[in-house]
Design a protein around this motif. Structure first.
Motif, mmCIF file in Angstrom:
data_model
loop_
_atom_site.group_PDB
_atom_site.id
_atom_site.type_symbol
_atom_site.label_atom_id
_atom_site.label_comp_id
_atom_site.label_asym_id
_atom_site.label_seq_id
_atom_site.Cartn_x
_atom_site.Cartn_y
_atom_site.Cartn_z
ATOM 1 N N HIS A 39 40.039 18.552 30.033
ATOM 2 C CA HIS A 39 39.732 19.913 29.582
ATOM 3 C C HIS A 39 40.980 20.794 29.483
ATOM 4 O O HIS A 39 40.873 22.028 29.429
ATOM 5 C CB HIS A 39 38.713 20.561 30.524
ATOM 6 N N ASP A 40 42.156 20.164 29.439
ATOM 7 C CA ASP A 40 43.409 20.920 29.391
ATOM 8 C C ASP A 40 43.537 21.798 28.146
ATOM 9 O O ASP A 40 44.186 22.846 28.178
ATOM 10 C CB ASP A 40 44.613 19.967 29.437
ATOM 11 N N ALA A 41 42.919 21.378 27.046
ATOM 12 C CA ALA A 41 43.152 22.058 25.770
ATOM 13 C C ALA A 41 42.440 23.402 25.660
ATOM 14 O O ALA A 41 42.791 24.225 24.798
ATOM 15 C CB ALA A 41 42.711 21.153 24.613
ATOM 16 N N LEU A 42 41.437 23.650 26.500
ATOM 17 C CA LEU A 42 40.641 24.872 26.370
ATOM 18 C C LEU A 42 40.898 25.840 27.525
ATOM 19 O O LEU A 42 41.088 25.416 28.667
ATOM 20 C CB LEU A 42 39.145 24.532 26.328
ATOM 21 N N PRO A 43 40.890 27.149 27.244
ATOM 22 C CA PRO A 43 40.969 28.136 28.331
ATOM 23 C C PRO A 43 39.722 28.066 29.196
ATOM 24 O O PRO A 43 38.656 27.615 28.751
ATOM 25 C CB PRO A 43 41.069 29.472 27.595
ATOM 26 N N LEU A 44 39.842 28.532 30.429
ATOM 27 C CA LEU A 44 38.742 28.418 31.392
ATOM 28 C C LEU A 44 38.243 29.802 31.791
ATOM 29 O O LEU A 44 39.035 30.710 32.047
ATOM 30 C CB LEU A 44 39.224 27.646 32.625
ATOM 31 N N VAL A 45 36.927 29.948 31.839
ATOM 32 C CA VAL A 45 36.281 31.178 32.300
ATOM 33 C C VAL A 45 35.576 30.873 33.612
ATOM 34 O O VAL A 45 34.800 29.914 33.703
ATOM 35 C CB VAL A 45 35.267 31.709 31.269
ATOM 36 N N GLY A 46 35.841 31.683 34.641
ATOM 37 C CA GLY A 46 35.212 31.475 35.935
ATOM 38 C C GLY A 46 33.937 32.295 36.086
ATOM 39 O O GLY A 46 33.910 33.480 35.753
ATOM 40 N N ILE A 47 32.884 31.643 36.596
ATOM 41 C CA ILE A 47 31.594 32.308 36.782
ATOM 42 C C ILE A 47 31.131 32.098 38.221
ATOM 43 O O ILE A 47 30.873 30.965 38.641
ATOM 44 C CB ILE A 47 30.527 31.768 35.815
ATOM 45 N N LEU A 48 31.027 33.168 38.970
ATOM 46 C CA LEU A 48 30.509 33.128 40.334
ATOM 47 C C LEU A 48 29.023 33.495 40.315
ATOM 48 O O LEU A 48 28.603 34.379 39.567
ATOM 49 C CB LEU A 48 31.270 34.108 41.225
ATOM 50 N N ALA A 49 28.227 32.833 41.146
ATOM 51 C CA ALA A 49 26.794 33.111 41.193
ATOM 52 C C ALA A 49 26.320 33.150 42.641
ATOM 53 O O ALA A 49 26.848 32.429 43.500
ATOM 54 C CB ALA A 49 26.022 32.051 40.418
ATOM 55 N N SER A 50 25.321 34.000 42.890
ATOM 56 C CA SER A 50 24.766 34.132 44.235
ATOM 57 C C SER A 50 23.364 34.724 44.140
ATOM 58 O O SER A 50 22.940 35.176 43.065
ATOM 59 C CB SER A 50 25.657 35.032 45.090
ATOM 60 N N LEU A 51 22.642 34.737 45.254
ATOM 61 C CA LEU A 51 21.318 35.351 45.266
ATOM 62 C C LEU A 51 21.435 36.856 45.065
ATOM 63 O O LEU A 51 20.649 37.462 44.350
ATOM 64 C CB LEU A 51 20.603 35.052 46.590
ATOM 65 N N SER A 52 22.427 37.466 45.700
ATOM 66 C CA SER A 52 22.700 38.890 45.526
ATOM 67 C C SER A 52 24.182 39.112 45.801
ATOM 68 O O SER A 52 24.832 38.289 46.455
ATOM 69 C CB SER A 52 21.849 39.752 46.466
ATOM 70 N N VAL A 53 24.701 40.212 45.287
ATOM 71 C CA VAL A 53 26.131 40.483 45.407
ATOM 72 C C VAL A 53 26.347 41.923 45.852
ATOM 73 O O VAL A 53 25.826 42.858 45.226
ATOM 74 C CB VAL A 53 26.854 40.252 44.057
ATOM 75 N N GLU A 54 27.122 42.102 46.919
ATOM 76 C CA GLU A 54 27.466 43.448 47.362
ATOM 77 C C GLU A 54 28.482 44.061 46.402
ATOM 78 O O GLU A 54 29.282 43.359 45.789
ATOM 79 C CB GLU A 54 28.032 43.409 48.780
ATOM 80 N N LYS A 55 28.432 45.389 46.295
ATOM 81 C CA LYS A 55 29.251 46.081 45.301
ATOM 82 C C LYS A 55 30.743 45.839 45.498
ATOM 83 O O LYS A 55 31.492 45.643 44.531
ATOM 84 C CB LYS A 55 28.953 47.582 45.342
ATOM 85 N N ASN A 56 31.197 45.847 46.750
ATOM 86 C CA ASN A 56 32.634 45.666 46.989
ATOM 87 C C ASN A 56 33.102 44.264 46.611
ATOM 88 O O ASN A 56 34.216 44.077 46.112
ATOM 89 C CB ASN A 56 32.974 45.968 48.454
ATOM 90 N N VAL A 57 32.225 43.279 46.812
ATOM 91 C CA VAL A 57 32.567 41.909 46.427
ATOM 92 C C VAL A 57 32.570 41.779 44.907
ATOM 93 O O VAL A 57 33.441 41.110 44.327
ATOM 94 C CB VAL A 57 31.584 40.902 47.053
ATOM 95 N N LEU A 58 31.608 42.425 44.265
ATOM 96 C CA LEU A 58 31.563 42.410 42.804
ATOM 97 C C LEU A 58 32.829 43.028 42.228
ATOM 98 O O LEU A 58 33.427 42.479 41.287
ATOM 99 C CB LEU A 58 30.329 43.176 42.322
ATOM 100 N N GLU A 118 35.569 41.071 39.916
ATOM 101 C CA GLU A 118 35.948 41.553 38.585
ATOM 102 C C GLU A 118 37.467 41.690 38.465
ATOM 103 O O GLU A 118 38.043 41.373 37.420
ATOM 104 C CB GLU A 118 35.276 42.895 38.295
ATOM 105 N N LYS A 119 38.125 42.146 39.529
ATOM 106 C CA LYS A 119 39.577 42.293 39.496
ATOM 107 C C LYS A 119 40.257 40.936 39.296
ATOM 108 O O LYS A 119 41.337 40.855 38.698
ATOM 109 C CB LYS A 119 40.077 42.942 40.785
ATOM 110 N N GLN A 120 39.596 39.886 39.785
ATOM 111 C CA GLN A 120 40.144 38.546 39.596
ATOM 112 C C GLN A 120 39.773 37.981 38.216
ATOM 113 O O GLN A 120 40.282 36.925 37.818
ATOM 114 C CB GLN A 120 39.622 37.601 40.681
ATOM 115 N N GLY A 121 38.885 38.681 37.511
ATOM 116 C CA GLY A 121 38.540 38.270 36.148
ATOM 117 C C GLY A 121 37.309 37.405 36.028
ATOM 118 O O GLY A 121 37.107 36.744 34.996
#
Length: 220
Positions: free
Chosen positions: A170-189, A193-196
């Motif tokens: 998969h070297d040829a394509l850029p990578l998008v990171g997706i985090l998932a959880s049951l719920s997310v606190e605002k400060n963690v969100l 986001e700052k990490q992209g």
């Protein structure tokens, strides 16, 4: 239940269109020289009563829709908690939602979905990733946690740095990171986001995006 909410939305729009059309017809009738003043006054009173009744109806439908959405979220949350206990959170909630979310947020068709990727290198190192979706222009890598913490965000940054070492195809394509959880606190969100990263949590349709409107994920 999501289908019920869509039908309620359609019904509300139909009512609005009907009231709008009735207003147009009333104005035409009101300005007509062929009607008596008494008839016009009666019709105007009837229209006022009708519009009041429609306003009450719309309020009731809005309350019903809000309650249905609340119940749907609660049901998805309970399903998520059960899936977490069974160790199938990725398979039950996250993986089925990824193609839809990627197509909606990235405008990319998702044509390859893999769950629980695991690979061992010749030197004995082993790495496992929760889910991976390939599109024509990017690779979307997912990490799922029952409870998402800031440390998990940092850990995902490290995982992404190692991803191509384990999956060089998969070297040829850029990578998008997706985090998932049951719920997310605002400060963690905010930190994620700052990490992209795109961030998902339980919503109306299994999982939904929690990032702010217009957020564009980083391409690694």
């Amino acid at each position: 239940m999501a289908a019920v909410i869509e039908r309620i939305d359609s019904l509300e729009q139909t009512v609005q269109d009907f009231v709008r059309n009735a207003d147009v017809q009333f104005n035409r009738l009101y300005n007509s020289q062929l009607q008596t003043e008494a008839e016009l006054r009666l019709f105007k009173d009837e229209m006022r009563v009708f519009k009041d009744e429609m306003r009450v109806f719309k309020d009731e439908m809005r309350d019903f829709k809000d309650e249905t959405r609340r119940q749907l979220r609660e049901m998805n949350k309970k399903w998520g908690e059960l899936s977490n206990k069974l160790g199938t959170l990725v398979e039950d909630l996250v993986a089925p939602s990824l193609p839809r979310i990627i197509e909606e947020r990235l405008n990319e068709p998702a044509y390859d979905l893999m769950v629980r990727l695991k690979r061992r290198l010749p030197d004995g190192r082993v790495k496992e990733f929760d889910a991976l979706v390939v599109t024509p222009d990017c690779v979307c890598l997912n990490s799922t946690k029952a409870t998402l913490r800031s440390g998990d965000v940092d850990g995902f940054v490290a995982d992404i740095a190692e991803f191509r070492t384990f999956f060089p195809e998969h070297d040829a394509l850029p990578l998008v990171g997706i985090l998932a959880s049951l719920s997310v606190e605002k400060n963690v969100l905010t930190y994620a986001e700052k990490q992209g990263f795109l961030v998902l949590a339980v919503g109306d349709e299994l999982m939904e995006v929690k990032n702010r409107p217009g957020f564009e994920p980083r391409r690694w």
